[in-house]
Design a protein around this motif. Structure first.
Motif, PDB file in Angstrom:
ATOM      1  N   VAL B  56       5.498  14.376   1.907  1.00  0.00           N
ATOM      2  CA  VAL B  56       6.342  15.873   1.876  1.00  0.00           C
ATOM      3  C   VAL B  56       6.752  15.964   3.141  1.00  0.00           C
ATOM      4  O   VAL B  56       6.169  16.149   4.102  1.00  0.00           O
ATOM      5  N   ASP B  57       8.200  16.143   3.173  1.00  0.00           N
ATOM      6  CA  ASP B  57       8.788  16.314   4.521  1.00  0.00           C
ATOM      7  C   ASP B  57       8.314  15.462   5.536  1.00  0.00           C
ATOM      8  O   ASP B  57       8.384  15.477   6.723  1.00  0.00           O
ATOM      9  N   GLY B  58       8.335  14.143   5.019  1.00  0.00           N
ATOM     10  CA  GLY B  58       8.154  13.236   5.934  1.00  0.00           C
ATOM     11  C   GLY B  58       6.646  12.905   5.996  1.00  0.00           C
ATOM     12  O   GLY B  58       6.083  11.819   6.805  1.00  0.00           O
ATOM     13  N   VAL B  59       5.735  13.642   5.687  1.00  0.00           N
ATOM     14  CA  VAL B  59       4.036  13.621   6.072  1.00  0.00           C
ATOM     15  C   VAL B  59       3.317  13.410   4.997  1.00  0.00           C
ATOM     16  O   VAL B  59       3.585  13.615   3.943  1.00  0.00           O
ATOM     17  N   PRO B  60       2.586  12.044   4.959  1.00  0.00           N
ATOM     18  CA  PRO B  60       1.706  11.776   3.826  1.00  0.00           C
ATOM     19  C   PRO B  60       0.718  12.694   3.386  1.00  0.00           C
ATOM     20  O   PRO B  60       0.062  13.340   4.151  1.00  0.00           O
ATOM     21  N   MET B  61       0.788  12.979   2.098  1.00  0.00           N
ATOM     22  CA  MET B  61      -0.111  13.733   1.359  1.00  0.00           C
ATOM     23  C   MET B  61      -0.618  13.325   0.077  1.00  0.00           C
ATOM     24  O   MET B  61       0.232  12.677  -0.576  1.00  0.00           O
ATOM     25  N   ARG B  62      -1.843  13.620  -0.385  1.00  0.00           N
ATOM     26  CA  ARG B  62      -2.198  13.383  -1.715  1.00  0.00           C
ATOM     27  C   ARG B  62      -1.313  14.038  -2.913  1.00  0.00           C
ATOM     28  O   ARG B  62      -1.529  15.314  -2.812  1.00  0.00           O
ATOM     29  N   SER B  63      -0.620  13.531  -3.551  1.00  0.00           N
ATOM     30  CA  SER B  63       0.045  14.446  -4.481  1.00  0.00           C
ATOM     31  C   SER B  63      -0.805  14.914  -5.751  1.00  0.00           C
ATOM     32  O   SER B  63      -0.403  15.740  -6.440  1.00  0.00           O
ATOM     33  N   CYS B  64      -2.023  14.258  -5.789  1.00  0.00           N
ATOM     34  CA  CYS B  64      -3.088  14.667  -6.889  1.00  0.00           C
ATOM     35  C   CYS B  64      -3.566  15.710  -6.373  1.00  0.00           C
ATOM     36  O   CYS B  64      -4.440  16.541  -7.238  1.00  0.00           O
ATOM     37  N   LEU B  65      -3.294  16.264  -5.126  1.00  0.00           N
ATOM     38  CA  LEU B  65      -4.152  17.512  -4.594  1.00  0.00           C
ATOM     39  C   LEU B  65      -2.802  18.495  -4.203  1.00  0.00           C
ATOM     40  O   LEU B  65      -3.381  19.317  -3.285  1.00  0.00           O
ATOM     41  N   LEU B  66      -1.851  18.276  -4.926  1.00  0.00           N
ATOM     42  CA  LEU B  66      -0.883  19.474  -4.662  1.00  0.00           C
ATOM     43  C   LEU B  66      -0.338  19.773  -5.757  1.00  0.00           C
ATOM     44  O   LEU B  66      -0.249  19.121  -6.597  1.00  0.00           O
ATOM     45  N   LEU B  67      -0.089  21.303  -5.964  1.00  0.00           N
ATOM     46  CA  LEU B  67       0.469  21.799  -7.161  1.00  0.00           C
ATOM     47  C   LEU B  67       1.975  21.659  -7.055  1.00  0.00           C
ATOM     48  O   LEU B  67       2.415  22.059  -5.948  1.00  0.00           O
ATOM     49  N   ALA B  68       2.652  21.177  -8.205  1.00  0.00           N
ATOM     50  CA  ALA B  68       4.148  21.028  -8.078  1.00  0.00           C
ATOM     51  C   ALA B  68       4.837  22.313  -7.682  1.00  0.00           C
ATOM     52  O   ALA B  68       5.684  22.368  -6.784  1.00  0.00           O
ATOM     53  N   VAL B  69       4.259  23.382  -8.025  1.00  0.00           N
ATOM     54  CA  VAL B  69       4.919  24.579  -7.722  1.00  0.00           C
ATOM     55  C   VAL B  69       4.718  24.989  -6.212  1.00  0.00           C
ATOM     56  O   VAL B  69       5.412  25.875  -5.605  1.00  0.00           O
ATOM     57  N   SER B  70       3.744  24.418  -5.585  1.00  0.00           N
ATOM     58  CA  SER B  70       3.462  24.683  -4.247  1.00  0.00           C
ATOM     59  C   SER B  70       4.363  24.107  -3.400  1.00  0.00           C
ATOM     60  O   SER B  70       4.517  24.367  -2.111  1.00  0.00           O
ATOM     61  N   VAL B  71       5.108  23.053  -3.754  1.00  0.00           N
ATOM     62  CA  VAL B  71       6.034  22.171  -2.821  1.00  0.00           C
ATOM     63  C   VAL B  71       7.487  22.589  -3.162  1.00  0.00           C
ATOM     64  O   VAL B  71       8.456  22.045  -2.757  1.00  0.00           O
ATOM     65  N   GLN B  72       7.549  23.847  -3.867  1.00  0.00           N
ATOM     66  CA  GLN B  72       8.878  24.319  -3.863  1.00  0.00           C
ATOM     67  C   GLN B  72       9.957  24.317  -2.698  1.00  0.00           C
ATOM     68  O   GLN B  72       9.320  24.559  -1.530  1.00  0.00           O
ATOM     69  N   GLY B  73      10.744  23.608  -2.907  1.00  0.00           N
ATOM     70  CA  GLY B  73      11.743  23.690  -1.485  1.00  0.00           C
ATOM     71  C   GLY B  73      11.725  22.645  -0.629  1.00  0.00           C
ATOM     72  O   GLY B  73      12.371  22.400   0.185  1.00  0.00           O
TER      73      GLY B  73
END
Ligand code: FAD
Ligand code: FES
Ligand code: FES
Lengths: 292, 165
Positions: B56-73
């Motif tokens: 996410v913006d180049g930084v590794p993150m768990r996609s199962c611990l992020l809400l899609a709405v939270s990564v808006q933009g």
């Protein structure tokens, strides 16, 4: 599993977020990094009505370090705090403990303040805040208040925050002169929650004799446990045998058994790790060895 | 009662997407179900295994611990975005192939994204640092030795230029 349905808002200012939480009374829940909350939702251990996502509130994305200590805003991610050179020089216990919080990928998203509010008795940062005598500042529509670490942790996963409050800042006092800190823990794999962890804060006088030795424990009690071990090592120097600290810790802790470890094993770990961190912190305090 | 939908706009592997999703849609499910980008795998769905790791913006993150709405933009890079548009594998991908860094492949997308970002941060890791880099990812097949070798090999053949955003 998937999370249950909930309503969602993403306010851009603290004022808006606090207003929302006030309206929702006890149905609202703050979403910070989500690294604890999302597993809880996916496992359906909780079903809040409405998540208030604070990730867009720019004013909460702050890390500052000054002569009196370190102040972290609610969006200071573990990884950013860990890397901050001013934080390291002001209070080296913070990055030392953060390196043991989960895996780097989790630390990229999880917030340090979130892990404090989460109040997991196995969390590193609640123990660090308690040992250092820090505090948490919270804001709600009712106003702003600062809660000392001693009054903040009420039980496992239970903090003194009300459902309408947002924690906006954690304050960790700076490392004083002729003082040193150290952190150690034992976990099954690096990045897992610790079976036992200990943070130490030791001060020495001008002759480098120990004047104070305190330790903070995680995974030992239902809230972060702080023990004063000074009487065991008072007046000694870092090169002396400091194992009396561990013996005293073994007497004072009353750990529970769980699927990860028996009570006796935990007690033993508390002793061994106390020796190790008290010695290391004493060396750092005397300015003569690893840890400084 | 139907669930309320939220507008979400984000960039995935350089392409802009706009969708309406319920707030509880995990980013991992958004990628797999809504965008049909099934390279991202879901193992534990609570942050432990690392299979779902994306950038996410180049930084590794768990996609199962992020809400899609939270990564808006924001900009998301999945395993599908690591190779060049013409299909040329990235250095990390080539190193996995050379070193037999995978068997069943279930965990691989998470390793590739994690290592891609890891090498960008530290282009010349020691073997210890290579182990630490992958410490948050589980693999049930390889025994990890070949994955560690792949990290070092990728660094050799140009890890800094590891592909993705
Ligand atoms: C695989 C894995 C391993 C982990 N290992 C460890 C570990 O070893 N040690 C450790 O300490 N942690 C560990 N964690 C948890 C991690 O440190 C989390 O980042 C942290 O516990 C919570 O921070 P967060 O920002 O993600 O909070 P969230 O998950 O967003 O929130 C957690 C709770 O705190 C509340 N909250 C958060 N911020 C605020 C605020 N500002 N105001 C009011 N309420 C708030 C939320 O409402 C929620 O109840 C692990 C997590 C995972 C997934
Ligand atoms: S599926 Fe996300 S970490 Fe396992
Ligand atoms: S290759 Fe099968 S789980 Fe890693």
């Amino acid at each position: 599993m998937k999370p249950p349905a909930f309503d969602y808002s993403r306010p851009e200012t603290l004022e808006e977020a606090v207003g929302l939480l006030a309206e929702l009374s006890s149905g609202g829940k703050v979403l910070a990094g989500g690294q604890s909350l999302l597993p809880i939702l996916s496992m359906r251990l909780a079903a809040p009505e409405h998540l208030v996502d604070i990730n867009r509130i720019a004013e909460l994305d702050t890390i500052s370090a000054g002569p009196d200590g370190v102040r972290l805003g609610a969006l200071a991610r573990h990884a950013a705090v860990e890397r901050d050179p001013a934080v390291r020089s002001t209070q080296p216990l913070i990055p030392a403990a953060l390196r043991q919080v989960a895996h780097p990928t989790i630390r990229n998203r999880g917030t340090t303040l979130g892990s404090i509010v989460h109040a997991d008795p196995s969390g590193e940062m609640p123990a660090v805040l308690a040992l250092l005598g820090g505090s948490v500042t919270a804001v709600s529509a009712r106003g702003r208040r600062t809660i000392s670490a001693a009054e903040f942790f009420l039980g496992p996963l239970e903090s003194a925050l009300g459902p309408d409050e947002i924690a906006v800042e954690a304050y960790f006092p700076a490392l004083a002169v002729r003082s040193g800190t150290a952190f150690a823990e034992v976990s099954r794999r690096h990045g897992d929650y610790a079976v036992c962890g200990v943070a130490a804060l030791v001060s020495v006088d001008q002759e480098r004799r120990i004047t104070s030795a305190r330790a903070g424990y995680l995974s030992i009690a239902s809230t972060p446990l702080v023990l004063d071990l000074t009487e065991a090592v008072l007046g000694r120097r870092c090169a002396d045998d400091l194992s009396a600290a561990g013996r005293l810790a073994r007497q004072l802790v009353e750990p529970d058994a769980d699927i990860h470890a028996s009570a006796d094993y935990r007690r033993d770990l508390a002793g061994v790790l106390s020796d190790r961190v008290i010695t290391e912190a004493a060396r750092a305090a005397a300015g003569s060895g690893p840890g400084d | 009662m139907t669930e309320q939908l939220h507008e979400v706009g984000l960039t995935v592997n350089g392409a802009a997407y706009q969708a309406e999703v319920p707030a509880r849609r995990l980013l991992s499910d958004f990628l797999r179900h809504d965008l049909r980008l099934t390279g991202t795998h879901v193992g534990c769905e609570h942050g432990v295994c690392g299979a779902c790791t994306v950038l996410v913006d180049g930084v590794p993150m768990r996609s199962c611990l992020l809400l899609a709405v939270s990564v808006q933009g924001q900009h998301v890079t999945t395993v599908e975005g690591l190779a060049a548009p013409d299909g040329t594998l990235s250095a990390v991908q080539r190193a996995f192939q050379e070193c037999h860094g995978l068997q069943c492949g279930f965990c691989t997308a998470g390793f590739l994204t994690t290592i891609t970002a890891g090498l960008r941060q530290n282009p010349e890791p020691t073997i210890e640092q290579a182990r630490e880099m992958i410490g948050g990812n589980l693999c049930r097949c390889t025994g990890y030795q070949n994955i560690v070798a792949a990290v070092l090999r990728a660094a050799e053949i140009g890890g800094g230029d590891a592909g993705g955003e």
